[in-house]
Design a protein around this motif. Structure first.
Motif, PDB file in Angstrom:
ATOM      1  N   ARG A   1     -40.827 -55.254  -0.445  1.00 39.50           N
ATOM      2  CA  ARG A   1     -41.577 -55.704  -1.620  1.00 39.50           C
ATOM      3  C   ARG A   1     -42.485 -54.590  -2.149  1.00 39.50           C
ATOM      4  NH1 ARG A   1     -42.257 -61.579  -2.432  1.00 39.50           N
ATOM      5  NH2 ARG A   1     -40.817 -62.597  -1.015  1.00 39.50           N
TER       6      ARG A   1
ATOM      7  N   GLU B   1     -35.926 -55.881  -4.729  1.00 37.76           N
ATOM      8  CA  GLU B   1     -36.421 -55.994  -3.351  1.00 37.76           C
ATOM      9  C   GLU B   1     -35.272 -55.972  -2.350  1.00 37.76           C
ATOM     10  OE1 GLU B   1     -40.411 -58.592  -4.476  1.00 37.76           O
ATOM     11  OE2 GLU B   1     -38.635 -59.616  -3.713  1.00 37.76           O
TER      12      GLU B   1
ATOM     13  N   TRP C   1     -34.723 -53.348   0.603  1.00 36.39           N
ATOM     14  CA  TRP C   1     -34.439 -53.789   1.978  1.00 36.39           C
ATOM     15  C   TRP C   1     -33.231 -53.023   2.518  1.00 36.39           C
ATOM     16  CZ3 TRP C   1     -35.930 -58.082   5.257  1.00 36.39           C
ATOM     17  CH2 TRP C   1     -35.038 -58.348   6.292  1.00 36.39           C
TER      18      TRP C   1
ATOM     19  N   LEU D   1     -35.685 -62.912  -2.001  1.00 32.51           N
ATOM     20  CA  LEU D   1     -36.080 -61.616  -2.556  1.00 32.51           C
ATOM     21  C   LEU D   1     -35.369 -61.384  -3.883  1.00 32.51           C
ATOM     22  CD1 LEU D   1     -35.965 -59.263   0.580  1.00 32.51           C
ATOM     23  CD2 LEU D   1     -37.949 -60.369  -0.431  1.00 32.51           C
TER      24      LEU D   1
ATOM     25  N   ARG E   1     -38.124 -58.392  10.837  1.00 34.56           N
ATOM     26  CA  ARG E   1     -37.762 -58.922   9.523  1.00 34.56           C
ATOM     27  C   ARG E   1     -38.971 -59.079   8.596  1.00 34.56           C
ATOM     28  NH1 ARG E   1     -32.827 -60.821   8.453  1.00 34.56           N
ATOM     29  NH2 ARG E   1     -33.632 -62.339   6.966  1.00 34.56           N
TER      30      ARG E   1
ATOM     31  N   GLU F   1     -39.532 -57.053   5.198  1.00 33.27           N
ATOM     32  CA  GLU F   1     -39.663 -57.766   3.925  1.00 33.27           C
ATOM     33  C   GLU F   1     -40.882 -57.266   3.150  1.00 33.27           C
ATOM     34  OE1 GLU F   1     -40.383 -62.262   2.176  1.00 33.27           O
ATOM     35  OE2 GLU F   1     -39.638 -62.025   4.222  1.00 33.27           O
TER      36      GLU F   1
ATOM     37  N   PRO G   1     -30.706 -59.491   4.122  1.00 36.75           N
ATOM     38  CA  PRO G   1     -32.031 -59.732   3.523  1.00 36.75           C
ATOM     39  C   PRO G   1     -32.206 -61.206   3.156  1.00 36.75           C
ATOM     40  CG  PRO G   1     -30.627 -58.473   2.021  1.00 36.75           C
ATOM     41  CD  PRO G   1     -29.894 -58.593   3.311  1.00 36.75           C
ATOM     42  N   PRO G   2     -33.441 -61.696   3.145  1.00 33.55           N
ATOM     43  CA  PRO G   2     -33.694 -63.085   2.756  1.00 33.55           C
ATOM     44  C   PRO G   2     -33.249 -63.345   1.312  1.00 33.55           C
ATOM     45  CG  PRO G   2     -35.654 -62.103   3.749  1.00 33.55           C
ATOM     46  CD  PRO G   2     -34.670 -61.012   3.549  1.00 33.55           C
TER      47      PRO G   2
END
Length: 82
Positions: free
Chosen positions: A74, A45, A49, A41, A66, A70, A37-38
């Motif tokens: 969220r 979140e 994910w 976040l 992706r 995302e 995951p980014p």
């Protein structure tokens, strides 16, 4: 509404191309694996994910998914917070 196309790999496994070789088609190449995951976040979140990506069948979600994942993470985290 039209029926979705059967993936080429499924048609290959069914033996459809032996009967009708002219129907053979190539599927587009995937951009790569989904990945982690980014970092931007929040913790809830990231948990969302991971939950969504773990629930998906293997190799279905790829790098091209992706942004959608995302947004879904969220929304899921936000709906659970309320």
């Amino acid at each position: 509404m039209a029926r979705p196309r059967t993936p080429a790999k499924v048609l290959e496994m069914r033996g459809s191309y032996r009967k009708n070789p002219g129907r053979r088609r190539e599927e587009p190449e995937v951009a790569g694996p989904l990945g982690d995951p980014p970092q931007h976040l929040s913790a809830p979140e990231i948990a969302a994910w991971n939950e969504i990506s773990d629930a998906a069948p293997r190799d279905v979600l790829t790098k091209s998914d992706r942004i959608t994942l995302e947004l879904a993470a969220r929304l899921l985290a936000e709906s659970r917070a309320n």
